[in-house]
Structures are given as C-alpha cells and as structure tokens.
Design a protein around this motif. Sequence first.
Motif, PDB file in Angstrom:
ATOM      1  N   MET A  82       0.842  -1.171   0.000  1.00 17.69           N
ATOM      2  CA  MET A  82       0.000   0.000   0.000  1.00 17.69           C
ATOM      3  C   MET A  82       0.893   1.241   0.000  1.00 17.69           C
ATOM      4  O   MET A  82       1.823   1.348   0.785  1.00 17.69           O
ATOM      5  N   PRO A  83       0.644   2.198  -0.884  1.00 14.49           N
ATOM      6  CA  PRO A  83       1.436   3.423  -0.916  1.00 14.49           C
ATOM      7  C   PRO A  83       1.316   4.184   0.402  1.00 14.49           C
ATOM      8  O   PRO A  83       0.267   4.174   1.036  1.00 14.49           O
ATOM      9  N   SER A  84       2.398   4.830   0.780  1.00 15.10           N
ATOM     10  CA  SER A  84       2.356   5.665   1.978  1.00 15.10           C
ATOM     11  C   SER A  84       3.140   6.939   1.713  1.00 15.10           C
ATOM     12  O   SER A  84       4.026   6.977   0.880  1.00 15.10           O
ATOM     13  N   ARG A  85       2.807   7.955   2.471  1.00 14.39           N
ATOM     14  CA  ARG A  85       3.455   9.251   2.327  1.00 14.39           C
ATOM     15  C   ARG A  85       4.801   9.225   3.039  1.00 14.39           C
ATOM     16  O   ARG A  85       4.919   8.732   4.159  1.00 14.39           O
ATOM     17  N   LEU A  86       5.821   9.783   2.394  1.00 17.42           N
ATOM     18  CA  LEU A  86       7.134   9.899   3.016  1.00 17.42           C
ATOM     19  C   LEU A  86       7.109  11.009   4.054  1.00 17.42           C
ATOM     20  O   LEU A  86       6.369  11.984   3.918  1.00 17.42           O
ATOM     21  N   SER A  87       7.957  10.878   5.061  1.00 15.81           N
ATOM     22  CA  SER A  87       7.999  11.904   6.096  1.00 15.81           C
ATOM     23  C   SER A  87       8.696  13.179   5.624  1.00 15.81           C
ATOM     24  O   SER A  87       8.550  14.225   6.231  1.00 15.81           O
ATOM     25  N   SER A  88       9.472  13.087   4.556  1.00 17.39           N
ATOM     26  CA  SER A  88      10.067  14.286   3.974  1.00 17.39           C
ATOM     27  C   SER A  88       9.888  14.210   2.463  1.00 17.39           C
ATOM     28  O   SER A  88       9.886  13.126   1.890  1.00 17.39           O
ATOM     29  N   PRO A  89       9.763  15.357   1.802  1.00 16.88           N
ATOM     30  CA  PRO A  89       9.513  15.365   0.364  1.00 16.88           C
ATOM     31  C   PRO A  89      10.815  15.465  -0.447  1.00 16.88           C
ATOM     32  O   PRO A  89      11.227  16.568  -0.833  1.00 16.88           O
ATOM     33  N   PRO A  90      11.484  14.362  -0.715  1.00 16.53           N
ATOM     34  CA  PRO A  90      12.789  14.438  -1.390  1.00 16.53           C
ATOM     35  C   PRO A  90      12.721  15.057  -2.781  1.00 16.53           C
ATOM     36  O   PRO A  90      13.654  15.743  -3.187  1.00 16.53           O
ATOM     37  N   ILE A  91      11.650  14.849  -3.493  1.00 16.77           N
ATOM     38  CA  ILE A  91      11.555  15.417  -4.838  1.00 16.77           C
ATOM     39  C   ILE A  91      11.404  16.933  -4.756  1.00 16.77           C
ATOM     40  O   ILE A  91      12.023  17.668  -5.534  1.00 16.77           O
ATOM     41  N   ASP A  92      10.628  17.407  -3.791  1.00 17.32           N
ATOM     42  CA  ASP A  92      10.505  18.858  -3.599  1.00 17.32           C
ATOM     43  C   ASP A  92      11.855  19.467  -3.241  1.00 17.32           C
ATOM     44  O   ASP A  92      12.247  20.506  -3.772  1.00 17.32           O
TER      45      ASP A  92
END
Length: 154
Positions: free
Chosen positions: A1-11
């Motif tokens: 299941m997809p989950s949100r990363l705690s930090s946005p590396p792409i941003d």
Amino acid sequence: MPSRLSSPPIDFTTGQNAFAGILAALIQRGVVGQGTYLEVCLSDSAVALQAWGLQRHWEQRFVEAGVPFAPVNNLAELGVHPQTQASRIIQEYTSTKFGTLKTVARAVRFAGEVGAVGSPPPGLGQHTRDVLREIGYVDAQIDAYQAAGAIGGA
C-alpha cells in the motif's frame, strides 16, 4: 500500500536544482551580460533521482569491458563507509532527553570545513519565551498567553 514519506525528497531536489540553476544563470549574466529563463520540474527531478536505477541495463557492459564501478550502499553501509567517516558529514550531539544522537551536517563546506552541529534541536516550547521577547512581547504578556493555554513551554 502506498504511503506518504515523512520528507519530500523530490521537492527538496527540485529546490536544489532551482538554486543551482539560479547560480549558473547569475554567472552566465556576469560573463555574457544576458540573463536566461530557468525552468525546474518536479517530475524531471524525480526521474533524475532514479538515474542509477534507470542506468542499471550498463553494469553488465562495465563488467564485460573491465571498467571499474562502485556499488550502491544501503544506509547501514553508507553510515560506516570510510568516505562518510572521513568527510565527517555524520555528527553526534547530546540531547538531554534522548542521549547521544547522530545527525547529518550540511553538505557544503566553507574553507574546507564541514559545519559543526551547534546545538541539539530544542524541546517543544523550549525557546518560546525567548522568541516572543525577541519580537517585542514582555513577560506579562507571555505569562498571560501561557495561562490562557495559547502557548506552551514558555
């Protein structure tokens, strides 16, 4: 299941790409006297971060041609790698609450030196009173906010 990363590396990466582009554009303007239009894109940054994986189909050719190449280390290996240790990018600090912890220093060196960790991260509300004083509040106002539950840790 997809989950949100705690930090946005792409941003973060896109911001770094923009920063590098801005610096390059400033240098170009200084050399040729003309600016340029910059464009950065989240999806391009995401693809760029996958370059190693996208360029894996080369490993076999390198082996066949006798070209040396380096492995990609996992985080545990990276943390104890001789280059990582020699660079001093991973530093330790002491937290009164958690003891000795590790952090990553800034990846920019000034005069050849990595910036030392100045102090551990503050506890929740640890600097509330200092910050409010700095922007002009007096202790009586801060005490009133704290009594009303509007701020904590002051």
